[in-house]
Design an enzyme around this catalytic site. Structure first.
Site, PDB file in Angstrom:
ATOM      1  N   TYR A 160      45.109  32.673  34.823  1.00 37.14           N
ATOM      2  CA  TYR A 160      44.985  33.695  35.908  1.00 37.14           C
ATOM      3  C   TYR A 160      46.156  33.380  36.894  1.00 37.14           C
ATOM      4  O   TYR A 160      46.612  34.455  37.635  1.00 37.14           O
ATOM      5  CB  TYR A 160      43.622  33.471  36.538  1.00 37.14           C
ATOM      6  CG  TYR A 160      42.396  33.949  35.821  1.00 37.14           C
ATOM      7  CD1 TYR A 160      41.484  33.125  35.065  1.00 37.14           C
ATOM      8  CD2 TYR A 160      42.195  35.239  35.862  1.00 37.14           C
ATOM      9  CE1 TYR A 160      40.792  33.708  34.235  1.00 37.14           C
ATOM     10  CE2 TYR A 160      41.247  35.829  35.323  1.00 37.14           C
ATOM     11  CZ  TYR A 160      40.541  35.031  34.350  1.00 37.14           C
ATOM     12  OH  TYR A 160      39.316  35.656  33.740  1.00 37.14           O
ATOM     13  N   ARG A 182      48.669  35.760  35.790  1.00 38.46           N
ATOM     14  CA  ARG A 182      48.417  37.260  36.080  1.00 38.46           C
ATOM     15  C   ARG A 182      48.490  37.508  37.875  1.00 38.46           C
ATOM     16  O   ARG A 182      48.998  38.579  38.096  1.00 38.46           O
ATOM     17  CB  ARG A 182      47.094  37.528  35.498  1.00 38.46           C
ATOM     18  CG  ARG A 182      46.908  37.497  33.990  1.00 38.46           C
ATOM     19  CD  ARG A 182      45.447  37.829  33.735  1.00 38.46           C
ATOM     20  NE  ARG A 182      45.036  39.142  33.956  1.00 38.46           N
ATOM     21  CZ  ARG A 182      43.675  39.467  34.250  1.00 38.46           C
ATOM     22  NH1 ARG A 182      42.851  38.444  33.702  1.00 38.46           N
ATOM     23  NH2 ARG A 182      43.330  40.449  34.358  1.00 38.46           N
ATOM     24  N   ASN A 219      39.167  46.427  37.580  1.00 40.16           N
ATOM     25  CA  ASN A 219      40.240  45.626  37.777  1.00 40.16           C
ATOM     26  C   ASN A 219      40.225  44.593  38.699  1.00 40.16           C
ATOM     27  O   ASN A 219      39.593  44.599  39.790  1.00 40.16           O
ATOM     28  CB  ASN A 219      41.397  46.815  37.830  1.00 40.16           C
ATOM     29  CG  ASN A 219      41.486  47.882  36.827  1.00 40.16           C
ATOM     30  OD1 ASN A 219      41.135  47.653  35.514  1.00 40.16           O
ATOM     31  ND2 ASN A 219      42.118  49.088  37.137  1.00 40.16           N
ATOM     32  N   VAL A 220      41.139  43.530  38.377  1.00 39.73           N
ATOM     33  CA  VAL A 220      41.162  42.613  39.357  1.00 39.73           C
ATOM     34  C   VAL A 220      42.469  42.505  40.085  1.00 39.73           C
ATOM     35  O   VAL A 220      42.676  41.780  40.982  1.00 39.73           O
ATOM     36  CB  VAL A 220      40.781  41.021  38.752  1.00 39.73           C
ATOM     37  CG1 VAL A 220      39.410  41.083  38.144  1.00 39.73           C
ATOM     38  CG2 VAL A 220      41.792  40.761  37.538  1.00 39.73           C
ATOM     39  N   ASP A 221      43.111  43.497  39.922  1.00 37.42           N
ATOM     40  CA  ASP A 221      44.628  43.384  40.411  1.00 37.42           C
ATOM     41  C   ASP A 221      44.260  44.262  41.732  1.00 37.42           C
ATOM     42  O   ASP A 221      43.321  44.605  42.303  1.00 37.42           O
ATOM     43  CB  ASP A 221      45.676  44.212  39.758  1.00 37.42           C
ATOM     44  CG  ASP A 221      45.042  45.668  39.444  1.00 37.42           C
ATOM     45  OD1 ASP A 221      45.328  46.157  38.161  1.00 37.42           O
ATOM     46  OD2 ASP A 221      44.907  46.336  40.326  1.00 37.42           O
ATOM     47  N   HIS A 267      34.288  43.498  38.916  1.00 35.00           N
ATOM     48  CA  HIS A 267      34.817  42.040  37.968  1.00 35.00           C
ATOM     49  C   HIS A 267      35.584  40.971  39.170  1.00 35.00           C
ATOM     50  O   HIS A 267      36.360  40.076  38.711  1.00 35.00           O
ATOM     51  CB  HIS A 267      35.561  42.444  36.797  1.00 35.00           C
ATOM     52  CG  HIS A 267      34.669  42.958  35.899  1.00 35.00           C
ATOM     53  ND1 HIS A 267      35.307  43.807  34.735  1.00 35.00           N
ATOM     54  CD2 HIS A 267      33.331  43.365  35.879  1.00 35.00           C
ATOM     55  CE1 HIS A 267      34.275  44.351  34.094  1.00 35.00           C
ATOM     56  NE2 HIS A 267      33.015  43.953  34.908  1.00 35.00           N
ATOM     57  N   CYS A 277      34.750  23.337  52.437  1.00 37.06           N
ATOM     58  CA  CYS A 277      33.995  22.157  52.261  1.00 37.06           C
ATOM     59  C   CYS A 277      34.888  20.802  52.017  1.00 37.06           C
ATOM     60  O   CYS A 277      34.235  19.778  52.005  1.00 37.06           O
ATOM     61  CB  CYS A 277      33.036  22.326  51.206  1.00 37.06           C
ATOM     62  SG  CYS A 277      33.574  22.100  49.522  1.00 37.06           S
ATOM     63  N   THR A 316      39.456  53.536  31.080  1.00 32.63           N
ATOM     64  CA  THR A 316      38.820  52.201  30.598  1.00 32.63           C
ATOM     65  C   THR A 316      37.940  52.705  29.150  1.00 32.63           C
ATOM     66  O   THR A 316      37.660  53.728  28.968  1.00 32.63           O
ATOM     67  CB  THR A 316      37.411  51.931  31.528  1.00 32.63           C
ATOM     68  OG1 THR A 316      36.527  50.843  31.006  1.00 32.63           O
ATOM     69  CG2 THR A 316      36.316  53.219  31.802  1.00 32.63           C
TER      70      THR A 316
HETATM   71  N1  APR Z   1      46.432  56.151  31.387  1.00 31.79           N
HETATM   72  C1  APR Z   1      45.035  56.104  31.105  1.00 31.79           C
HETATM   73  N2  APR Z   1      44.516  55.466  30.312  1.00 31.79           N
HETATM   74  C2  APR Z   1      45.286  54.460  29.620  1.00 31.79           C
HETATM   75  C3  APR Z   1      46.448  54.349  29.871  1.00 31.79           C
HETATM   76  C4  APR Z   1      47.145  55.283  30.635  1.00 31.79           C
HETATM   77  N3  APR Z   1      48.519  55.132  30.807  1.00 31.79           N
HETATM   78  N4  APR Z   1      46.703  53.403  28.936  1.00 31.79           N
HETATM   79  C5  APR Z   1      45.799  52.814  28.483  1.00 31.79           C
HETATM   80  N5  APR Z   1      44.438  53.667  28.833  1.00 31.79           N
HETATM   81  C6  APR Z   1      43.116  53.619  28.362  1.00 31.79           C
HETATM   82  C7  APR Z   1      43.095  53.130  26.988  1.00 31.79           C
HETATM   83  O1  APR Z   1      42.949  54.240  26.146  1.00 31.79           O
HETATM   84  C8  APR Z   1      41.544  52.561  26.962  1.00 31.79           C
HETATM   85  O2  APR Z   1      40.317  53.275  26.756  1.00 31.79           O
HETATM   86  O3  APR Z   1      42.702  52.487  29.176  1.00 31.79           O
HETATM   87  C9  APR Z   1      41.612  51.927  28.196  1.00 31.79           C
HETATM   88  C10 APR Z   1      41.628  50.390  28.635  1.00 31.79           C
HETATM   89  O4  APR Z   1      40.811  49.673  27.951  1.00 31.79           O
HETATM   90  P1  APR Z   1      40.721  48.199  28.099  1.00 31.79           P
HETATM   91  O5  APR Z   1      41.902  47.696  27.617  1.00 31.79           O
HETATM   92  O6  APR Z   1      39.316  47.812  27.172  1.00 31.79           O
HETATM   93  O7  APR Z   1      40.306  47.748  29.276  1.00 31.79           O
HETATM   94  P2  APR Z   1      39.196  47.763  30.350  1.00 31.79           P
HETATM   95  O8  APR Z   1      38.159  49.141  29.810  1.00 31.79           O
HETATM   96  O9  APR Z   1      39.328  48.084  31.812  1.00 31.79           O
HETATM   97  O10 APR Z   1      38.229  46.670  30.072  1.00 31.79           O
HETATM   98  C11 APR Z   1      37.100  46.398  30.742  1.00 31.79           C
HETATM   99  O11 APR Z   1      36.991  44.152  29.878  1.00 31.79           O
HETATM  100  O12 APR Z   1      37.873  42.173  29.199  1.00 31.79           O
HETATM  101  C12 APR Z   1      37.127  42.941  30.245  1.00 31.79           C
HETATM  102  O13 APR Z   1      36.912  42.226  32.546  1.00 31.79           O
HETATM  103  C13 APR Z   1      37.866  42.972  31.448  1.00 31.79           C
HETATM  104  O14 APR Z   1      37.598  44.557  33.180  1.00 31.79           O
HETATM  105  C14 APR Z   1      38.014  44.321  32.059  1.00 31.79           C
HETATM  106  C15 APR Z   1      36.798  44.902  30.877  1.00 31.79           C
END
Ligand code: APR
Length: 238
Positions: A56, A59, A95-97, A112, A142, A180
């Site tokens: 972390y 990141r 997202n955590v950003d 998250h 604390c 996502t």
């Molecule tokens: N524009 C739009 N969508 C995009 C782009 C982009 N430029 N690049 C990638 N993607 C899409 C991918 O097609 C995919 O469906 O974003 C999605 C990313 O999926 P993941 O990598 O699984 O990320 P996420 O869905 O945020 O993961 C959910 O999993 O690991 C845990 O806590 C973590 O919050 C995270 C959670």
């Protein structure tokens, strides 16, 4: 049909991809480089807290080097536009950003957690900050050491703001999922909740997600292109 006034948006790492933040499950994603069981579970933290902190810390250190992209900025414009018409945008992010904040969004639910916060396992105090964390760090509240962890929800832990998310979906005119994969619950279940309530649901993603079949509408392409286009249509509707 009247334009939507109350919109719930769920974002994932895809909304930050064009800012240079790695997604998790795409090719060369975070989970192709790290074993999530070692760096994103309570068991992993108990077994090797230094490894988890370094994951972390790296990141967190990368955040100043990335900027919000057109999608983040468009979502902030949508929030302002809906407020102006007496509506509301509820932005739930996995997202955590801090790119939604830096893009101008205000009403954000970080389900998250957040990289720029830490939590003391002893007293529960949550502190904002961008410094590297380590287990040995003393808690500012604390004063005890040995309990410092990232303010991030790990696999197996309960995400935050679930009640607020459910309430927002209950009164939504539209549910939108952006960037996502729809592979992690409960976030991936929000669209089914919306649909069960008869709320229209749209997916804006690079490609169809795992729960694409739940959505009543979809647009595919880079978020930096399709999100501003969609926002301008929503705000342009009278
Ligand atoms: N524009 C739009 N969508 C995009 C782009 C982009 N430029 N690049 C990638 N993607 C899409 C991918 O097609 C995919 O469906 O974003 C999605 C990313 O999926 P993941 O990598 O699984 O990320 P996420 O869905 O945020 O993961 C959910 O999993 O690991 C845990 O806590 C973590 O919050 C995270 C959670």
């Amino acid at each position: 049909m009247a334009p939507p006034r109350n919109i719930v948006i769920l974002t994932g790492s895809g909304v930050s991809a064009e800012s240079g933040v790695a997604t998790f499950r795409d090719k060369d994603g975070v989970w192709s480089k790290y074993d999530y069981r070692q760096v994103a579970t309570p068991e992993g933290f108990a077994a090797n807290p230094a490894l988890v902190h370094e994951f972390y810390n790296a990141r967190r250190r990368a955040l100043p080097g990335v900027e919000p992209n057109a999608a983040h900025k468009a979502l902030a414009e949508l929030e302002r536009g809906l407020d102006a018409r007496g509506g509301k945008l509820t932005l739930i992010t996995q997202n955590v950003d801090d790119l939604h904040e830096r893009g101008g969004s205000k009403n954000i639910l970080h389900m998250h957690g957040e990289l720029l916060k830490s939590e003391c396992a002893h007293c529960g105090a949550v502190a904002a900050g961008d410094a590297d964390l380590s287990l040995g760090l003393a808690c500012g509240a604390c004063s005890r050491a040995g309990g410092m962890r990232p303010y991030v929800v790990w696999f197996g832990e309960t995400p935050r703001h679930l009640d607020e998310a459910a309430d927002a979906i209950m009164t939504a005119d539209l549910f939108v999922s952006i960037g996502t994969s729809g592979s992690v619950y409960p976030a991936a279940g929000f669209v089914a909740e919306a649909r069960a309530l008869g709320v229209p649901a749209m997916e804006l993603n690079l490609e169809p997600s795992e729960n694409a079949h739940f959505f009543t509408d979809a647009r595919y392409g880079p978020a930096g292109e399709i999100v501003p286009q969609w926002v301008s249509e929503i705000l342009g509707e009278k």
